[in-house]
Design an enzyme around this catalytic site. Structure first.
Site, PDB file in Angstrom:
ATOM      1  N   ASP A 148       0.843  -1.208   0.000  1.00 49.46           N
ATOM      2  CA  ASP A 148       0.000   0.000   0.000  1.00 49.46           C
ATOM      3  C   ASP A 148       0.874   1.253   0.000  1.00 49.46           C
ATOM      4  O   ASP A 148       0.361   2.371  -0.182  1.00 49.46           O
ATOM      5  CB  ASP A 148      -1.002   0.000   1.167  1.00 49.46           C
ATOM      6  CG  ASP A 148      -0.338  -0.056   2.524  1.00 49.46           C
ATOM      7  OD1 ASP A 148       0.875  -0.318   2.604  1.00 49.46           O
ATOM      8  OD2 ASP A 148      -1.047   0.175   3.526  1.00 49.46           O
ATOM      9  N   SER A 149       2.208   1.088   0.144  1.00 52.41           N
ATOM     10  CA  SER A 149       3.130   2.210  -0.038  1.00 52.41           C
ATOM     11  C   SER A 149       3.028   2.744  -1.468  1.00 52.41           C
ATOM     12  O   SER A 149       3.505   3.840  -1.756  1.00 52.41           O
ATOM     13  CB  SER A 149       4.568   1.784   0.275  1.00 52.41           C
ATOM     14  OG  SER A 149       4.935   0.635  -0.477  1.00 52.41           O
ATOM     15  N   LYS A 195      -1.593  -9.393   2.606  1.00 52.42           N
ATOM     16  CA  LYS A 195      -0.924  -8.972   3.834  1.00 52.42           C
ATOM     17  C   LYS A 195      -1.820  -7.979   4.548  1.00 52.42           C
ATOM     18  O   LYS A 195      -2.449  -7.133   3.903  1.00 52.42           O
ATOM     19  CB  LYS A 195       0.441  -8.343   3.529  1.00 52.42           C
ATOM     20  CG  LYS A 195       1.164  -7.868   4.797  1.00 52.42           C
ATOM     21  CD  LYS A 195       2.652  -7.602   4.589  1.00 52.42           C
ATOM     22  CE  LYS A 195       2.993  -6.304   3.900  1.00 52.42           C
ATOM     23  NZ  LYS A 195       2.467  -5.106   4.610  1.00 52.42           N
ATOM     24  N   GLU A 254      -1.989  -5.395   8.265  1.00 57.89           N
ATOM     25  CA  GLU A 254      -1.312  -4.865   9.442  1.00 57.89           C
ATOM     26  C   GLU A 254      -2.128  -5.143  10.697  1.00 57.89           C
ATOM     27  O   GLU A 254      -3.345  -4.946  10.706  1.00 57.89           O
ATOM     28  CB  GLU A 254      -1.115  -3.336   9.301  1.00 57.89           C
ATOM     29  CG  GLU A 254      -0.140  -2.951   8.211  1.00 57.89           C
ATOM     30  CD  GLU A 254       0.066  -1.442   8.103  1.00 57.89           C
ATOM     31  OE1 GLU A 254      -0.294  -0.693   9.048  1.00 57.89           O
ATOM     32  OE2 GLU A 254       0.587  -1.008   7.061  1.00 57.89           O
ATOM     33  N   GLU A 303       8.288  -4.832  11.040  1.00 61.90           N
ATOM     34  CA  GLU A 303       8.736  -3.518  10.556  1.00 61.90           C
ATOM     35  C   GLU A 303       9.173  -2.630  11.713  1.00 61.90           C
ATOM     36  O   GLU A 303       8.532  -2.599  12.767  1.00 61.90           O
ATOM     37  CB  GLU A 303       7.620  -2.819   9.756  1.00 61.90           C
ATOM     38  CG  GLU A 303       8.050  -1.416   9.293  1.00 61.90           C
ATOM     39  CD  GLU A 303       7.194  -0.756   8.228  1.00 61.90           C
ATOM     40  OE1 GLU A 303       6.228  -1.379   7.752  1.00 61.90           O
ATOM     41  OE2 GLU A 303       7.506   0.406   7.878  1.00 61.90           O
TER      42      GLU A 303
HETATM   43  N1  LIG Z   1       9.108   4.688   0.051  1.00 61.03           N
HETATM   44  C1  LIG Z   1       8.664   4.075   1.146  1.00 61.03           C
HETATM   45  N2  LIG Z   1       9.486   3.245   1.808  1.00 61.03           N
HETATM   46  C2  LIG Z   1       9.077   2.605   2.936  1.00 61.03           C
HETATM   47  O1  LIG Z   1       9.881   1.833   3.521  1.00 61.03           O
HETATM   48  C3  LIG Z   1       7.742   2.824   3.389  1.00 61.03           C
HETATM   49  C4  LIG Z   1       6.915   3.698   2.657  1.00 61.03           C
HETATM   50  N3  LIG Z   1       7.395   4.322   1.550  1.00 61.03           N
HETATM   51  N4  LIG Z   1       5.630   3.954   3.011  1.00 61.03           N
HETATM   52  C5  LIG Z   1       5.030   3.136   4.037  1.00 61.03           C
HETATM   53  C6  LIG Z   1       5.999   2.804   5.078  1.00 61.03           C
HETATM   54  C7  LIG Z   1       6.457   3.989   5.891  1.00 61.03           C
HETATM   55  N5  LIG Z   1       7.777   3.600   6.254  1.00 61.03           N
HETATM   56  C8  LIG Z   1       8.635   4.362   7.027  1.00 61.03           C
HETATM   57  C9  LIG Z   1       8.866   5.676   6.718  1.00 61.03           C
HETATM   58  C10 LIG Z   1       9.699   6.445   7.484  1.00 61.03           C
HETATM   59  C11 LIG Z   1      10.321   5.891   8.598  1.00 61.03           C
HETATM   60  C12 LIG Z   1      11.229   6.733   9.425  1.00 61.03           C
HETATM   61  O2  LIG Z   1      11.409   7.898   9.180  1.00 61.03           O
HETATM   62  N6  LIG Z   1      11.857   6.161  10.440  1.00 61.03           N
HETATM   63  C13 LIG Z   1      12.769   6.853  11.335  1.00 61.03           C
HETATM   64  C14 LIG Z   1      12.753   6.129  12.644  1.00 61.03           C
HETATM   65  C15 LIG Z   1      12.264   7.002  13.744  1.00 61.03           C
HETATM   66  C16 LIG Z   1      12.499   6.291  15.035  1.00 61.03           C
HETATM   67  O3  LIG Z   1      13.641   5.864  15.229  1.00 61.03           O
HETATM   68  O4  LIG Z   1      11.564   6.124  15.807  1.00 61.03           O
HETATM   69  C17 LIG Z   1      14.195   6.778  10.806  1.00 61.03           C
HETATM   70  O5  LIG Z   1      14.925   7.750  11.012  1.00 61.03           O
HETATM   71  O6  LIG Z   1      14.586   5.753  10.217  1.00 61.03           O
HETATM   72  C18 LIG Z   1      10.090   4.561   8.909  1.00 61.03           C
HETATM   73  C19 LIG Z   1       9.241   3.789   8.118  1.00 61.03           C
HETATM   74  C20 LIG Z   1       8.106   2.317   5.713  1.00 61.03           C
HETATM   75  N7  LIG Z   1       7.240   2.242   4.550  1.00 61.03           N
HETATM   76  C1  LIG Z   2       7.169  -1.818   3.348  1.00 61.56           C
HETATM   77  C2  LIG Z   2       6.255  -2.982   3.140  1.00 61.56           C
HETATM   78  C3  LIG Z   2       6.435  -4.034   4.201  1.00 61.56           C
HETATM   79  C4  LIG Z   2       4.832  -2.537   3.011  1.00 61.56           C
HETATM   80  O1  LIG Z   2       3.958  -2.856   3.779  1.00 61.56           O
HETATM   81  C5  LIG Z   2       4.495  -1.663   1.873  1.00 61.56           C
HETATM   82  O2  LIG Z   2       5.318  -1.468   0.965  1.00 61.56           O
HETATM   83  O3  LIG Z   2       3.361  -1.175   1.853  1.00 61.56           O
HETATM   84 MG   LIG Z   3       2.143  -1.762   3.517  1.00 58.64          MG
END
Ligand SMILES: Nc1nc(=O)c2c([nH]1)NC[C@@H]1CN(c3ccc(C(=O)N[C@@H](CCC(=O)O)C(=O)O)cc3)CN21
Ligand SMILES: CC(C)C(=O)C(=O)O
Ligand SMILES: [Mg+2]
Length: 273
Positions: A49-50, A118, A120, A187
Site C-alpha cells: 500500500d506504499s 498482507k 497490518e 517492521e
Molecule cells: N518509500 C517508502 N518506503 C518505505 O519503507 C515505506 C513507505 N514508503 N511507506 C510506508 C511505510 C512507511 N515507512 C517508514 C517511513 C519512514 C520511517 C522513518 O522515518 N523512520 C525513522 C525512525 C524514527 C524512530 O527511530 O523512531 C528513521 O529515522 O529511520 C520509517 C518507516 C516504511 N514504509
Molecule cells: C514496506 C512494506 C512491508 C509494506 O507494507 C508496503 O510497501 O506497503
Molecule cells: Mg504496507
C-alpha cells in the site's frame, strides 16, 4: 472482472518452509515493468500500500484503496512467473470485521490472481487472520511499526526501544502465528527484539528496519534503487537510478532543443519514386 489464479514456481508452503533454510528475498513492485526485473531475483513480490505514496504522491498509506491495490496487483501478477505475489490490504478494507476482511481479501485473490494478502495488526487482528486462513486466504501478517496506525501511534516510530513494550510485541507475533499466518513482516523494530521473535515463532519473519536477525528482508524497490531523494536509515541504496534518469532526461531535452533528436536513424522516408 476475474482472472485465473496464476500458478507460480514459489508457493505459500514453500515460503513457510524456508524458516531455518536460506533467507527469504522480498521486494515491492507496483507495475509490470519493474515486476519483470524483480521476478528474476526475489522469492516474494509485495504490491504494498506504499504504492499510494510512491506512485500516487499521497502523504501516507491511508489513501490507498481496493481499486488501487487491484489495478497494481493485476499488473504485477501478469509480469510475474516465479515469485510469490502478495497484495497489501488497504486501510479500511479489513479492520471492522472478519467478514469485511474476507470479502475484500477474496476480491484481491480472485481479481488479481495474487497468491496471498498482507494485513497490518497483531493480537487485535488474530481472529480475522484465523477467519481468512480457514477459508482459503493465505495471510502474511505485519507487526511492529504499522504505517496504517500512524494517526494513533504518532507517526513512523521504531518499536521496542523501551523494553516494557516487548511483551506486547511478543504477544502480537505469537498470536498472528497461532492464528495461521504463513509469514510475518516485522517492521521498524530494535534488533534484539526481532531476534527473540524470530527464534520464538515457527513461521518466517521478514524484516524491514528490523535487523538481519529476521528470516528474510523486504525493502521498497524505489528506495533501494536510489530513486527517492530521502530515505530512512534502515534503507541501503544498492543503486543510484535517480542520477541515471536525470542524465538521460537532460540529454533528451538538450537534443530536442538543439535539433539533434530525432536524427537520420530515427526518421522514416517515403519509397523512391
Ligand atoms: N518509500 C517508502 N518506503 C518505505 O519503507 C515505506 C513507505 N514508503 N511507506 C510506508 C511505510 C512507511 N515507512 C517508514 C517511513 C519512514 C520511517 C522513518 O522515518 N523512520 C525513522 C525512525 C524514527 C524512530 O527511530 O523512531 C528513521 O529515522 O529511520 C520509517 C518507516 C516504511 N514504509
Ligand atoms: C514496506 C512494506 C512491508 C509494506 O507494507 C508496503 O510497501 O506497503
Ligand atoms: Mg504496507
Amino acid at each position: 472482472m476475474s482472472v485465473e489464479v496464476a500458478r507460480k514456481a514459489i508457493t505459500v508452503p514453500g515460503i513457510r518452509a524456508r524458516k531455518g533454510e536460506r533467507p527469504i528475498v522480498a521486494l515491492t513492485a507496483y507495475n509490470a515493468l519493474t515486476a519483470r526485473f524483480v521476478d528474476r531475483h526475489a522469492d516474494v513480490i509485495l504490491v504494498g500500500d506504499s504504492v499510494a505514496m510512491v506512485e500516487h504522491g499521497l502523504p501516507s498509506t491511508l489513501g490507498a484503496t481496493m481499486e488501487m491495490m487491484i489495478l497494481h496487483g493485476q499488473a504485477v501478477v501478469r509480469a510475474t512467473s516465479r515469485a510469490l505475489v502478495v497484495v497489501d490490504m488497504p486501510f479500511g478494507s479489513f479492520e471492522a470485521s472478519p467478514k469485511d476482511a474476507f470479502r475484500n481479501a477474496s476480491r484481491l485473490l480472485a481479481e488479481t490472481g495474487c497468491s496471498a494478502v498482507k494485513l497490518e495488526g497483531g493480537q487485535a487482528m488474530a481472529d480475522t487472520i484465523a477467519f481468512l486462513a480457514a477459508r482459503g486466504v493465505p495471510v502474511m501478517a505485519h507487526i511492529g511499526l504499522m504505517p496504517q496506525a500512524m494517526m494513533t501511534s504518532g507517526g513512523f516510530r521504531t518499536q521496542g526501544r523501551d523494553r516494557s513494550d516487548w511483551e506486547r510485541l511478543h504477544e502480537d507475533a505469537r498470536s498472528v502465528a497461532q492464528a495461521g499466518a504463513f509469514c510475518v513482516v516485522l517492521e521498524g523494530m530494535v534488533e534484539p527484539l526481532a531476534d527473540e521473535i524470530t527464534q520464538r515463532i515457527d513461521i518466517p519473519t521478514i524484516g524491514i528496519g528490523a535487523s538481519a536477525r529476521c528470516d528474510g528482508q523486504i525493502l521498497v524497490l524505489e528506495d533501494m534503487l536510489g530513486l527517492n531523494d530521502r530515505v530512512p536509515r534502515f534503507v541501503k541504496r544498492f543503486g543510484d537510478l535517480a542520477s541515471g534518469m536525470n542524465t538521460a532526461i537532460e540529454a533528451y531535452a538538450q537534443a530536442v532543443t538543439g535539433r539533434r533528436f530525432p536524427n537520420e536513424n530515427n526518421v522514416y522516408k517515403p519509397k523512391e519514386s
